[in-house]
Design an enzyme around this catalytic site. Structure first.
Site, PDB file in Angstrom:
ATOM      1  N   GLU A  49      -6.504  -4.986  -9.185  1.00  0.00           N
ATOM      2  CA  GLU A  49      -6.783  -4.455  -8.183  1.00  0.00           C
ATOM      3  C   GLU A  49      -7.608  -5.630  -7.271  1.00  0.00           C
ATOM      4  OE1 GLU A  49      -6.604  -1.738  -6.685  1.00  0.00           O
ATOM      5  OE2 GLU A  49      -5.736  -0.771  -8.662  1.00  0.00           O
ATOM      6  N   TYR A 130     -13.111   0.655  -2.053  1.00  0.00           N
ATOM      7  CA  TYR A 130     -11.843   0.873  -2.475  1.00  0.00           C
ATOM      8  C   TYR A 130     -11.676   0.630  -4.150  1.00  0.00           C
ATOM      9  CZ  TYR A 130      -7.029   0.149  -4.183  1.00  0.00           C
ATOM     10  OH  TYR A 130      -5.879   0.076  -4.845  1.00  0.00           O
ATOM     11  N   ASP A 148      -6.692   3.395   0.513  1.00  0.00           N
ATOM     12  CA  ASP A 148      -6.211   2.047   1.140  1.00  0.00           C
ATOM     13  C   ASP A 148      -5.285   2.130   2.303  1.00  0.00           C
ATOM     14  OD1 ASP A 148      -4.152   3.097  -0.339  1.00  0.00           O
ATOM     15  OD2 ASP A 148      -3.635   1.092  -1.364  1.00  0.00           O
TER      16      ASP A 148
END
Length: 352
Positions: A49, A130, A148
């Site tokens: 991520e 996020y 996102d």
């Protein structure tokens, strides 16, 4: 964000479930074989991520595999030397991500167990809404929706959200409550990945593959054919700038500079200023090459001047400057564009 009509299918439990199941069934059959999905772990999710922020999957893949080989877990990363961490990140850009990931690993190395709430994750280095939602849903099974750019595009098209957003961050913030309403709480991590996968592989920015979309029957703009209107994000005007760089060689070394602060902290590039004060040593200079790059919203033209010295440069160099031997360049972190340009110019230009 504008309210969704009371007549929308989102208000029907059966229709909502139909949408979720259709999306998840499609994901189960079509998801890409990505290394962070193979034998998944909290560490793999965190690393992926961080790397995937503002970076394409195809670019991340080799970096992720190399990273796992060098730093296989939080403890190894926590104990790593920062220059080594930055070197492993070289070419991905936005180096603050690597520094924050390194800091997070130092915290994680002392965990008895990871935090299990999104609010606790958002307190950690480099973790915004996020990433916190992605980690807690994918690795910890928490019912937190991600939002996102892919999710914004998919949901704004499904519901034909006509509101104009001043930028992508604002769009994500305003679409996030809608994403939360649509979340399949029994499989939150898979659902989040399914929406993002749909945006990445089917609901493209241009020329989306509507005919094979698993949720076309739920998509207002897909059925009407006006998908190109969504999302409505006001484009920022492009900035243009010219930067002067210097190519200076001395005794099989090249002069490079690394700032001690900013986004390129500790990352070497050709210098923008000569460190000799005053400059009687500079005999002549001429443009060696011109190169272009984009950082954020600015398009840069970088003019590289080759400089010939008439005498040996000062022994003591100001902070950040380094005479780097060609043989040791591979061991230091350079910005991706500058390493490429230096290698090209070193090989092809007779002046060097």
């Amino acid at each position: 964000m504008e309210k969704i009509s009371k007549s929308s299918w989102i208000n029907s439990a059966d229709k909502l479930s139909e949408y979720q199941i259709s999306l998840l069934d499609w994901y189960d059959q079509n998801k890409r074989d990505l290394p962070w999905r193979s034998q998944p772990s909290l560490y793999k999710t965190v690393v992926s991520e961080f790397m995937l922020q503002q970076t394409r999957v195809t670019t991340v893949l080799p970096y992720f595999l190399n990273w796992l080989n060098e730093f296989p877990d939080f403890h190894t990363l926590a104990n790593a030397w920062e220059p080594r961490v930055l070197k492993a990140w070289e070419g991905l850009g936005y180096y603050s991500r690597a520094r924050n990931l390194h800091k997070l690993a130092k915290v994680a190395a002392s965990w008895e167990g990871p935090p299990d709430t999104i609010e606790e994750w958002k307190k950690l280095p480099g973790v915004g809404p996020y990433i916190a939602a992605a980690i807690t849903s994918i690795s910890l099974g928490q019912a937190e929706a991600v939002c996102d750019g892919n999710v914004v595009r998919v949901l704004s098209r499904i519901f034909a959200v006509s509101e104009s957003f001043k930028d992508g961050a604002t769009a994500q913030k305003k679409i996030r409550p809608l994403a939360q309403l649509l979340l399949r709480t029994e499989r939150p991590g898979d659902y989040n990945q399914a929406v993002m996968e749909l945006g990445a592989t089917v609901c493209h920015r241009s020329s989306p593959l509507c005919s094979v979309c698993p949720v076309l029957t739920h998509c207002k703009s897909g059925k009407s054919g006006d998908w190109n209107k969504f999302p409505s994000i006001i484009p920022k005007p492009k900035k243009i700038a010219t930067v002067q760089r210097y190519w200076v060689e001395h005794q099989d070394c090249i002069l490079l500079y690394a700032s001690k602060k900013g986004r390129l902290q500790s990352v070497f590039e050709l210098p923008q200023k000569l460190p000799f004060h005053p400059d009687p040593e500079v005999e002549k200079s001429k443009i060696l090459a011109t190169r272009n790059r984009t950082i954020g919203n600015t398009d840069y033209t970088e003019e590289i001047f080759v400089v010939t010295l008439s005498r040996d440069p000062p022994t003591a160099m100001p902070e950040g400057y380094r005479w780097m031997e060609w043989s040791e360049m591979k061991d230091f972190t350079l910005s991706g564009p500058h390493r490429k340009w230096i290698n090209e110019l070193k090989k092809t230009n007779d002046l060097i």
